[in-house]
Design a protein around this motif. Sequence first.
Motif, PDB file in Angstrom:
ATOM      1  N   VAL A  13       0.751  -1.106  -0.085  1.00 13.21           N
ATOM      2  CA  VAL A  13      -0.057   0.133   0.038  1.00 13.21           C
ATOM      3  C   VAL A  13       0.720   1.345   0.212  1.00 13.21           C
ATOM      4  CG1 VAL A  13      -1.635   1.243   1.380  1.00 13.21           C
ATOM      5  CG2 VAL A  13      -1.932  -1.074   1.147  1.00 13.21           C
ATOM      6  N   SER A  14       1.795   1.221   0.774  1.00 11.87           N
ATOM      7  CA  SER A  14       2.919   2.072   0.790  1.00 11.87           C
ATOM      8  C   SER A  14       3.578   2.649  -0.522  1.00 11.87           C
ATOM      9  CB  SER A  14       3.959   2.182   1.942  1.00 11.87           C
ATOM     10  OG  SER A  14       4.735   3.242   1.921  1.00 11.87           O
ATOM     11  N   LEU A  15       4.006   1.684  -1.172  1.00  9.42           N
ATOM     12  CA  LEU A  15       4.822   1.852  -2.440  1.00  9.42           C
ATOM     13  C   LEU A  15       3.822   2.324  -3.347  1.00  9.42           C
ATOM     14  CD1 LEU A  15       7.100  -1.480  -2.460  1.00  9.42           C
ATOM     15  CD2 LEU A  15       7.526   1.111  -2.331  1.00  9.42           C
ATOM     16  N   THR A  16       2.507   1.556  -3.268  1.00  9.05           N
ATOM     17  CA  THR A  16       1.590   1.921  -4.525  1.00  9.05           C
ATOM     18  C   THR A  16       1.119   3.387  -4.434  1.00  9.05           C
ATOM     19  OG1 THR A  16       0.629  -0.257  -4.420  1.00  9.05           O
ATOM     20  CG2 THR A  16      -0.792   1.772  -5.473  1.00  9.05           C
ATOM     21  N   GLY A  17       1.020   3.935  -2.966  1.00  9.11           N
ATOM     22  CA  GLY A  17       0.669   5.124  -2.903  1.00  9.11           C
ATOM     23  C   GLY A  17       1.800   6.141  -3.217  1.00  9.11           C
ATOM     24  N   ALA A  18       2.991   5.828  -3.225  1.00  7.08           N
ATOM     25  CA  ALA A  18       4.210   6.666  -3.468  1.00  7.08           C
ATOM     26  C   ALA A  18       4.227   6.721  -5.069  1.00  7.08           C
ATOM     27  CB  ALA A  18       5.421   6.093  -2.862  1.00  7.08           C
ATOM     28  N   LEU A  19       4.026   5.461  -5.847  1.00  6.38           N
ATOM     29  CA  LEU A  19       4.014   5.590  -7.130  1.00  6.38           C
ATOM     30  C   LEU A  19       2.963   6.163  -7.715  1.00  6.38           C
ATOM     31  CD1 LEU A  19       4.792   1.776  -7.826  1.00  6.38           C
ATOM     32  CD2 LEU A  19       6.235   3.795  -8.396  1.00  6.38           C
ATOM     33  N   VAL A  20       1.786   6.429  -7.160  1.00  7.65           N
ATOM     34  CA  VAL A  20       0.733   7.148  -7.565  1.00  7.65           C
ATOM     35  C   VAL A  20       1.168   8.670  -7.418  1.00  7.65           C
ATOM     36  CG1 VAL A  20      -1.590   8.069  -7.130  1.00  7.65           C
ATOM     37  CG2 VAL A  20      -1.196   5.425  -7.245  1.00  7.65           C
ATOM     38  N   HIS A  21       1.472   9.012  -6.285  1.00  4.29           N
ATOM     39  CA  HIS A  21       2.231  10.460  -6.271  1.00  4.29           C
ATOM     40  C   HIS A  21       3.133  10.728  -7.380  1.00  4.29           C
ATOM     41  CE1 HIS A  21       0.925  11.863  -2.462  1.00  4.29           C
ATOM     42  NE2 HIS A  21       0.911  10.972  -1.960  1.00  4.29           N
ATOM     43  N   MET A  22       4.024   9.560  -7.700  1.00  2.29           N
ATOM     44  CA  MET A  22       4.868  10.036  -8.710  1.00  2.29           C
ATOM     45  C   MET A  22       4.264  10.124 -10.065  1.00  2.29           C
ATOM     46  SD  MET A  22       8.217   7.882  -9.930  1.00  2.29           S
ATOM     47  CE  MET A  22       7.497   6.309 -10.538  1.00  2.29           C
ATOM     48  N   LEU A  23       3.308   9.431 -10.515  1.00  5.76           N
ATOM     49  CA  LEU A  23       2.784   9.127 -11.773  1.00  5.76           C
ATOM     50  C   LEU A  23       1.803  10.474 -11.899  1.00  5.76           C
ATOM     51  CD1 LEU A  23       2.299   5.431 -12.324  1.00  5.76           C
ATOM     52  CD2 LEU A  23       4.052   6.843 -13.442  1.00  5.76           C
ATOM     53  N   ALA A  52      13.704  10.661  -9.725  1.00  3.39           N
ATOM     54  CA  ALA A  52      12.124  10.261  -9.666  1.00  3.39           C
ATOM     55  C   ALA A  52      11.874   9.154  -8.847  1.00  3.39           C
ATOM     56  CB  ALA A  52      11.533  10.155 -10.991  1.00  3.39           C
ATOM     57  N   TYR A  53      12.649   7.938  -9.042  1.00  2.00           N
ATOM     58  CA  TYR A  53      12.410   6.728  -8.344  1.00  2.00           C
ATOM     59  C   TYR A  53      13.018   6.764  -6.910  1.00  2.00           C
ATOM     60  CZ  TYR A  53      12.792   1.814  -7.408  1.00  2.00           C
ATOM     61  OH  TYR A  53      12.547   0.473  -6.742  1.00  2.00           O
ATOM     62  N   ALA A  54      14.048   7.566  -6.671  1.00  2.00           N
ATOM     63  CA  ALA A  54      14.472   7.718  -5.140  1.00  2.00           C
ATOM     64  C   ALA A  54      13.440   8.587  -4.532  1.00  2.00           C
ATOM     65  CB  ALA A  54      15.604   8.444  -5.166  1.00  2.00           C
ATOM     66  N   ALA A  55      12.799   9.632  -5.075  1.00  2.00           N
ATOM     67  CA  ALA A  55      12.052  10.446  -4.346  1.00  2.00           C
ATOM     68  C   ALA A  55      10.587   9.597  -4.112  1.00  2.00           C
ATOM     69  CB  ALA A  55      11.456  11.576  -5.379  1.00  2.00           C
ATOM     70  N   SER A  56      10.069   8.655  -4.831  1.00  2.00           N
ATOM     71  CA  SER A  56       9.006   7.778  -4.463  1.00  2.00           C
ATOM     72  C   SER A  56       9.398   6.986  -3.599  1.00  2.00           C
ATOM     73  CB  SER A  56       8.797   7.029  -5.877  1.00  2.00           C
ATOM     74  OG  SER A  56       7.651   6.096  -5.817  1.00  2.00           O
ATOM     75  N   LEU A  57      10.530   6.411  -3.500  1.00  2.00           N
ATOM     76  CA  LEU A  57      11.070   5.498  -2.205  1.00  2.00           C
ATOM     77  C   LEU A  57      11.149   6.232  -0.899  1.00  2.00           C
ATOM     78  CD1 LEU A  57      13.635   2.992  -3.746  1.00  2.00           C
ATOM     79  CD2 LEU A  57      11.264   2.557  -3.103  1.00  2.00           C
ATOM     80  N   LEU A  58      11.433   7.566  -1.084  1.00  2.36           N
ATOM     81  CA  LEU A  58      11.345   8.559   0.072  1.00  2.36           C
ATOM     82  C   LEU A  58       9.952   8.698   0.662  1.00  2.36           C
ATOM     83  CD1 LEU A  58      13.604  10.247   1.906  1.00  2.36           C
ATOM     84  CD2 LEU A  58      12.850  12.173   0.223  1.00  2.36           C
ATOM     85  N   ILE A  59       9.206   9.090  -0.162  1.00  2.00           N
ATOM     86  CA  ILE A  59       7.724   9.122   0.136  1.00  2.00           C
ATOM     87  C   ILE A  59       6.996   7.765   0.648  1.00  2.00           C
ATOM     88  CG2 ILE A  59       5.395   9.428  -0.667  1.00  2.00           C
ATOM     89  CD1 ILE A  59       6.738  11.592  -2.784  1.00  2.00           C
ATOM     90  N   ALA A  60       7.524   6.657   0.088  1.00  2.00           N
ATOM     91  CA  ALA A  60       7.133   5.368   0.746  1.00  2.00           C
ATOM     92  C   ALA A  60       7.665   5.174   2.012  1.00  2.00           C
ATOM     93  CB  ALA A  60       7.412   4.323  -0.075  1.00  2.00           C
ATOM     94  N   THR A  61       8.915   5.256   2.206  1.00  2.00           N
ATOM     95  CA  THR A  61       9.494   5.165   3.445  1.00  2.00           C
ATOM     96  C   THR A  61       9.034   6.061   4.611  1.00  2.00           C
ATOM     97  OG1 THR A  61      11.397   4.285   2.249  1.00  2.00           O
ATOM     98  CG2 THR A  61      11.634   5.090   4.483  1.00  2.00           C
ATOM     99  N   ALA A  62       8.691   7.376   4.425  1.00  2.00           N
ATOM    100  CA  ALA A  62       8.037   8.303   5.327  1.00  2.00           C
ATOM    101  C   ALA A  62       6.610   7.817   5.723  1.00  2.00           C
ATOM    102  CB  ALA A  62       8.253   9.872   4.712  1.00  2.00           C
ATOM    103  N   THR A  63       6.214   7.171   4.601  1.00  2.00           N
ATOM    104  CA  THR A  63       4.717   6.891   5.068  1.00  2.00           C
ATOM    105  C   THR A  63       4.616   5.732   5.848  1.00  2.00           C
ATOM    106  OG1 THR A  63       3.762   7.640   2.763  1.00  2.00           O
ATOM    107  CG2 THR A  63       2.359   6.081   4.003  1.00  2.00           C
ATOM    108  N   LEU A  64       5.587   4.689   5.715  1.00  2.00           N
ATOM    109  CA  LEU A  64       5.708   3.674   6.621  1.00  2.00           C
ATOM    110  C   LEU A  64       6.129   3.875   7.828  1.00  2.00           C
ATOM    111  CD1 LEU A  64       7.584   0.872   4.342  1.00  2.00           C
ATOM    112  CD2 LEU A  64       5.076   0.655   5.521  1.00  2.00           C
ATOM    113  N   MET A  65       7.129   4.816   7.932  1.00  2.00           N
ATOM    114  CA  MET A  65       7.478   5.222   9.385  1.00  2.00           C
ATOM    115  C   MET A  65       6.347   6.085  10.116  1.00  2.00           C
ATOM    116  SD  MET A  65      11.418   6.442   8.233  1.00  2.00           S
ATOM    117  CE  MET A  65      11.720   7.531   9.746  1.00  2.00           C
ATOM    118  N   LEU A  66       5.602   6.957   9.439  1.00  2.00           N
ATOM    119  CA  LEU A  66       4.719   7.620  10.141  1.00  2.00           C
ATOM    120  C   LEU A  66       3.408   6.696  10.404  1.00  2.00           C
ATOM    121  CD1 LEU A  66       4.528  11.188   8.096  1.00  2.00           C
ATOM    122  CD2 LEU A  66       5.130  10.832  10.633  1.00  2.00           C
ATOM    123  N   GLY A  67       3.111   5.828   9.607  1.00  2.00           N
ATOM    124  CA  GLY A  67       2.206   4.973   9.956  1.00  2.00           C
ATOM    125  C   GLY A  67       2.566   3.971  11.010  1.00  2.00           C
ATOM    126  N   GLY A  68       3.759   3.765  11.197  1.00  2.00           N
ATOM    127  CA  GLY A  68       4.325   2.808  12.465  1.00  2.00           C
ATOM    128  C   GLY A  68       4.008   3.391  13.770  1.00  2.00           C
TER     129      GLY A  68
END
Length: 108
Positions: A13-23, A52-68
Motif C-alpha cells: 500500500v505504501s509503495l502503491t501510494g508513492a507511485l501514484v504520487h510520482m505518476l 524520480a524513483y528515489a523520491a518515490s521511495l522516500l515518500i513510501a519510506t516516510a509513509t511507512l515510518m509515520l504509519g508505524g
Amino acid sequence: MTPQGLFVLTVGVSLTGALVHMLGGSLLFIIVFQTAPLWWPEIFGFHAPVLAYAASLLIATATLMLGGVPAALVERVTGATAPAAPAMWTWLASVAALTLAGLALGFG
C-alpha cells in the motif's frame, strides 16, 4: 491473515501510494524531487529518472515510518513482544489513511 502477510500488504500500500504520487505529479512529489540536492548524494549524479524513483521511495519510506507510530502505541498498550495481528492491522490502516489523505488533500 498472518502478521507477515499484513506486513507485505502494508508495504505494498505504501509503495502503491508513492507511485501514484510520482505518476500523478503531486505537489508532495514535486517538493521532494526539487529538494533532491538536500538529500541525494552528489556522487551519484542528478539523473531525473533515478531521482524520480528515489523520491518515490522516500515518500513510501516516510509513509511507512509515520504509519508505524500508531502501531507501536498499540503494541505498547497490549504488551505484545512479537508482531501481533492488532498492531499489524493498525499499521496497515494508518498507512492506508496516510496514503488516502495525501492523495485527497491536494497532494495527488
